[in-house]
Design an enzyme around this catalytic site. Structure first.
Site, short mmCIF file in Angstrom:
data_model
loop_
_atom_site.label_atom_id
_atom_site.label_comp_id
_atom_site.label_asym_id
_atom_site.label_seq_id
_atom_site.Cartn_x
_atom_site.Cartn_y
_atom_site.Cartn_z
N HIS A 355 4.98 -11.00 -0.64
CA HIS A 355 4.21 -9.86 -0.11
C HIS A 355 3.17 -9.32 -1.08
O HIS A 355 2.59 -8.27 -0.82
CB HIS A 355 5.14 -8.69 0.22
CG HIS A 355 6.08 -8.97 1.34
ND1 HIS A 355 5.79 -8.65 2.66
CD2 HIS A 355 7.30 -9.53 1.36
CE1 HIS A 355 6.80 -8.99 3.42
NE2 HIS A 355 7.74 -9.53 2.66
N LYS A 543 -1.71 5.67 3.30
CA LYS A 543 -0.94 4.55 2.75
C LYS A 543 -0.51 4.96 1.34
O LYS A 543 -0.93 6.01 0.85
CB LYS A 543 -1.76 3.27 2.70
CG LYS A 543 -3.14 3.44 2.04
CD LYS A 543 -3.97 2.17 2.08
CE LYS A 543 -4.64 1.90 3.39
NZ LYS A 543 -4.22 0.71 4.08
N ARG A 544 0.30 4.13 0.65
CA ARG A 544 0.64 4.45 -0.74
C ARG A 544 -0.63 4.61 -1.56
O ARG A 544 -1.65 3.96 -1.29
CB ARG A 544 1.50 3.33 -1.33
CG ARG A 544 2.95 3.38 -0.90
CD ARG A 544 3.65 4.65 -1.32
NE ARG A 544 4.00 4.62 -2.72
CZ ARG A 544 5.24 4.43 -3.18
NH1 ARG A 544 6.25 4.26 -2.34
NH2 ARG A 544 5.49 4.43 -4.48
N LYS A 549 -5.94 0.07 -3.64
CA LYS A 549 -6.18 0.51 -2.26
C LYS A 549 -7.42 1.42 -2.18
O LYS A 549 -7.89 1.77 -1.09
CB LYS A 549 -4.96 1.22 -1.69
CG LYS A 549 -3.75 0.28 -1.51
CD LYS A 549 -2.55 1.03 -0.94
CE LYS A 549 -1.27 0.21 -0.95
NZ LYS A 549 -1.15 -0.73 0.19
N THR A 651 -0.44 -3.26 7.23
CA THR A 651 0.10 -3.17 8.59
C THR A 651 -0.37 -1.87 9.24
O THR A 651 -0.44 -1.78 10.47
CB THR A 651 1.64 -3.23 8.58
OG1 THR A 651 2.13 -2.43 7.50
CG2 THR A 651 2.13 -4.65 8.38
N LYS A 655 -1.62 -0.72 13.19
CA LYS A 655 -1.13 0.46 13.94
C LYS A 655 -2.30 1.33 14.38
O LYS A 655 -2.34 1.84 15.51
CB LYS A 655 -0.15 1.26 13.08
CG LYS A 655 1.11 0.47 12.72
CD LYS A 655 1.91 1.10 11.60
CE LYS A 655 2.94 0.11 11.05
NZ LYS A 655 3.48 0.50 9.74
C1 26V Z 1 7.51 -4.63 -5.39
C2 26V Z 1 8.21 -4.16 -6.45
C3 26V Z 1 7.94 -4.75 -7.74
C4 26V Z 1 8.77 -4.33 -8.81
C5 26V Z 1 9.60 -3.15 -8.60
C6 26V Z 1 9.93 -2.64 -7.32
C7 26V Z 1 9.15 -3.17 -6.23
C8 26V Z 1 9.34 -2.64 -4.98
C9 26V Z 1 8.63 -3.12 -3.93
C10 26V Z 1 7.72 -4.09 -4.15
C11 26V Z 1 7.01 -4.59 -2.99
C12 26V Z 1 5.58 -4.61 -3.15
C13 26V Z 1 5.06 -5.51 -2.19
C14 26V Z 1 4.64 -4.84 -0.92
O1 26V Z 1 5.08 -3.79 -0.49
N1 26V Z 1 3.74 -5.51 -0.30
C15 26V Z 1 3.16 -5.06 0.93
O2 26V Z 1 3.80 -5.78 1.96
C16 26V Z 1 3.28 -5.46 3.23
C17 26V Z 1 4.10 -6.18 4.24
O3 26V Z 1 3.92 -7.55 4.11
C18 26V Z 1 1.82 -5.82 3.29
O4 26V Z 1 1.30 -5.44 4.53
C19 26V Z 1 1.04 -5.13 2.18
O5 26V Z 1 -0.28 -5.58 2.16
C20 26V Z 1 1.69 -5.41 0.86
O6 26V Z 1 1.09 -4.65 -0.17
#
Ligand code: 26V
Length: 809
Positions: A355, A543-544, A549, A651, A655
């Site tokens: 992701h 968004k975050r 972003k 996403t 929406k």
């Molecule tokens: C990454 C990490 C990295 C280290 C520590 C904790 C942690 C927690 C969550 C994440 C996930 C980051 C990746 C993420 O949220 N990606 C998002 O995924 C969405 C669904 O596929 C996508 O639409 C977004 O573009 C993407 O940023």
């Protein structure tokens, strides 16, 4: 299930008396909400018991392992899925209960950070809808993502105690608990020429599952399960024994160390320093989930020989990548299989979604930490790595770069993405562009080795939540026009194209949007005391908060408009309301100062009497699923302006689109596919492409000072950033200023500024042509069907999990 409001009312009153033991008039709103949930759960289980699904029971079970499930509220969506919303609302109405008050009682389960967690929740809905036996497996955090409170323009964090009143959807299943083992040592024993490994002196933790039912649309008796694990001390006696011996602190610290595991969701979504507790969490829900799956599989099948034919394990990003060594451990150590067979079953069962391409979000862990916490798992990872390198040497003996980038263990660190690539049969990105970037850049060496594993599966969203439930007025209008088929087959939204020239339909579409905008304006007025004009263009960026972003780019745009209006109040046509929302990771200071900047600009702009009806800037506190459901239906313009190449998919963009907003965006993530779907006339695209960004990064050709020197408008804004213009303390935004100039603007904010402004103006000018705008809005809704997660899940089912969808349509 209830056939009419009277039978509902009777059942409801009876249930209320039974569980609350008092007259309904004395019940609190919570009592009434609680009763409704309990009644629904029981009714459904009852109906389900009488429904015979035996003959077409799915042969394969899918388990979606995710560290995050951002499910939000369930009740409203479930009433619609079951098809009894009207009966319930009317029945309760006759008891002088407003269903909306009960819906407000539910806590918004925020067990996720953002896109990744919400995607997991949308997938659960679509799996149930399509008749796939697909279940979620995650952690029951006692505290979800923090609640954001804005104090004097700054974000502060408040613990999200979502369980404080209890959570009536969940069912605790202590009899299905699993023991998870940490630390200790591994003893090898030679049993008739075969090495057998024993994990000894470990610290046990009891994983107790809590199950949440997933009711599907139109098929509520076919219930899937979201299983969330909670960490508990193995037995209270152990505590007591230590306690009695006088080891008070040890007794207590064992308990609190154990409970810490499922205590809180880490609020970082990138850049998490390798912390032991996080790794404990990752192993916790992996070991518990796999333990339970294996146990139930063995019960029904006897052996695990054909495990991968009956079970698919999907890992949502690398956070559950320990599924790979853990499954091998079970097959080797507990089932006595040999390495070859264990390995083949594991790879065949497991699939992985990536992701993110942000290097700091790609997980890696110190080997020492791993060895200490998970000694046996580390041995298995070392063995996977050794065998992988051996094979690599045979196949690519003279390709040095492969040996540098692909091993799992390098320089004392374990690379989780490499483990996931090697130990699964399918690797996918979440939008076409993202998958191409994975193949050509981030994992190009893996693509050489395992080209056959890579696929693209573009994300989707649950249109029954984000359109049908969140936007009832638009849903009704759509259904009147094209019938209800779009609810079960989102592709049918395309029938809306027939109304392109229908002025009465377009008028109604305008009315619906206007009403939704009024509703949001009322909420803003109530909560913030700021009056916004529902006729103004609602330009929304939720968004975050992240540098990539580029909320900053949007703020610079607003500052530019403001500067222009100060000189000439007639400089811009129409009125604009800029709406922001989103949380910053608590330790991410840069993102937090962006939030402060938005507030400072808002303060200045909203209070200036000269331009009051031209510009308004709003920051909506605590953006979460419930708030999102209020915001998307009211948006005109959807800001999707990440630096090209950085946003894997997005996403929110989907929406917004299905609620009739037009996208103002870069060619990034799924924006590329939104543009493909709607065509250039119905989207506003600007900025560098991903290739241009990559080339510029490679050649180091970009110099942000050039933008500063050649663009006087930009120069003025940047100088305002570090003067007293917006803040009493001129140093407040120093870090932002420095990121743009001193550190050469890593995210190309200044580079894209001019084209952004120009394209925004194009959008704003289009908004002044209502018919054209409405036609584009309709066009976006009509083309949004492919972004339903039903489509995405069908693709996963066919291409990755190889399971049949029982719903054919
Ligand atoms: C990454 C990490 C990295 C280290 C520590 C904790 C942690 C927690 C969550 C994440 C996930 C980051 C990746 C993420 O949220 N990606 C998002 O995924 C969405 C669904 O596929 C996508 O639409 C977004 O573009 C993407 O940023």
């Amino acid at each position: 299930m209830f056939s009419d409001k009277n039978s509902f009312k009777d059942a409801y009153l009876e249930k209320f008396a039974e569980i609350k033991g008092k007259p309904i008039e004395e019940g609190t709103l919570w009592d009434k909400y609680h009763t409704l949930v309990v009644l629904l759960k029981e009714e459904i289980s009852l109906c389900r018991a009488f429904t015979n699904y035996a003959e077409n029971r799915p042969s394969k079970q899918v388990y979606y392992f995710s560290m995050e499930f951002l499910i939000g509220k369930l009740l409203h969506n479930y009433l619609i899925n079951i098809g009894i919303q009207d009966i319930v609302a009317e029945g309760l109405g006759e008891l002088n209960i407003d269903l909306r008050d009960l819906l407000a009682q539910e806590s918004d389960a925020g067990l996720g950070n953002g896109g990744l967690g919400r995607l997991a929740a949308c997938f659960l809905d679509s799996m149930a809808f399509l008749g796939i036996a697909g279940h979620g497996n995650g952690i029951r955090y006692k505290y979800g993502l923090f609640e954001q409170k804005i104090v004097n323009g700054y974000q502060t964090e408040v613990a999200d105690h979502w369980l404080k009143n209890g959570y009536p959807w969940e069912v605790r299943k202590p009899d299905k608990a699993i023991v998870v083992k940490y630390k200790g040592n591994v003893r090898a024993e030679n049993l008739k020429g075969r090495l057998v490994f024993h994990h000894e002196n470990y610290e046990p933790v009891l994983a107790v599952p809590y199950d949440i039912p997933i009711f599907s649309y139109e098929n509520p008796f076919l219930i899937n399960n979201l299983r969330l694990w909670s960490a508990e001390p193995l037995s209270s006696e152990l505590d007591l024994a230590l306690f009695n011996q006088g080891n008070f602190t040890q007794a207590l610290s064992y308990k609190s160390e154990v409970e810490a595991i499922s205590y809180i969701l880490y609020p970082e979504d990138s850049n998490l320093a390798g912390r032991e507790l996080r790794l404990k969490q990752e192993y916790f829900f992996v070991a518990a989930g796999l333990g339970a799956i294996v146990r139930s599989y063995k019960k029904s099948h006897g052996s695990l020989k054909d495990f991968s034919q009956g079970v698919s394990i999907h890992i949502n990003d690398t956070h559950p990548a320990l599924c790979i060594p853990e499954l091998i451990r079970i097959l080797l150590d507990e089932e006595g299989m040999d390495w070859e067979e264990s390995w083949n079953i594991t790879v065949d069962a497991i699939s992985y979604t990536n992701h993110t391409v942000m290097p700091e979000a790609l997980e890696k862990w110190p080997l020492d930490l791993f060895k200490n916490l998970l000694p046996r798992i580390t041995m298995i990872i070392e063995e996977i790595d050794r065998r992988f390198k051996e094979k690599l040497l045979r196949r690519f003996f003279n390709s040095e770069e492969l040996f540098e980038s692909t091993p799992i263990i390098k320089e004392g660190q374990i690379y989780m993405a490499n483990l996931a690539m090697i130990g699964s049969h399918s690797v996918n990105g979440v939008a076409k562009l993202h998958t191409e970037i994975l193949k050509k850049h981030v994992f190009k060496d893996f693509h050489r080795i395992f080209g056959y594993k890579f696929t693209n599966l573009t994300n989707g969203v649950n249109h029954r939540r984000f359109l049908l439930t969140a936007n009832p007025a638009l849903s009704e209008l759509i259904t009147e026009a094209i019938g209800p088929g779009w609810k079960t087959n989102a592709a049918q939204l395309a029938k809306l194209h027939a109304f392109r020239e229908d002025s009465s339909f377009l008028d109604q579409l305008a009315q619906v949007k206007y009403q939704n905008k009024v509703r949001l304006a009322e909420m803003i007025q109530e909560e913030q005391g700021v009056l916004i004009d529902p006729h103004s263009l609602y330009d929304v960026h939720v968004k975050r908060i992240h540098a990539y972003k580029r909320q900053l780019l949007n703020v610079l745009k607003i500052m530019e408009l403001y500067n222009r209006l100060l000189i000439d109040p007639e400089a811009v046509q129409g009125g604009y309301t800029f709406i922001f929302g989103g949380k910053a990771a608590p330790g991410y200071h840069y993102a937090k100062s962006i939030i402060k900047l938005i507030h400072s600009v808002a303060e200045k702009v909203n209070k200036n009497p000269g331009i009051q009806d031209k510009l308004k800037v709003i920051f909506m506190e605590n953006f979460n699923v419930s708030l999102a459901e209020r915001i998307y239906p009211a948006a005109d313009l959807s800001e999707q302006i990440s630096t090209a190449g950085k946003e894997a998919s997005g996403t929110g963009n989907m929406k917004f689109m299905m609620n009739g907003a037009l996208t103002l965006g870069t060619l990034d993530g799924a924006n590329v596919e939104i543009r493909e779907a709607v065509g250039d006339d119905h989207i506003f695209i600007f900025g560098l492409t991903a290739d241009e960004v990559l080339t510029s990064n490679r050649n180091r050709t970009y110099k942000s000072w050039d933008e500063y020197h050649t663009n006087p408008r930009l120069r003025q804004i940047l100088e305002q950033l570090h003067s007293h213009h917006f803040m009493e303390n001129a140093q407040e935004f120093r870090a932002i200023y420095d990121s743009l100039l001193l550190y050469n603007d890593e995210f190309y904010v200044l580079k894209d500024f001019e084209s952004y402004i120009r394209t925004f103006e194009e959008a704003a000018a289009r908004y002044e042509l209502p018919k054209k705008w409405l036609q584009s809005s309709l066009h976006n809704i009509a083309e949004s069907g492919i972004f339903s997660s039903d489509r995405t899940i069908r693709e996963y089912a066919h291409q990755v999990w190889r399971v049949r969808c029982r719903r054919i349509e």
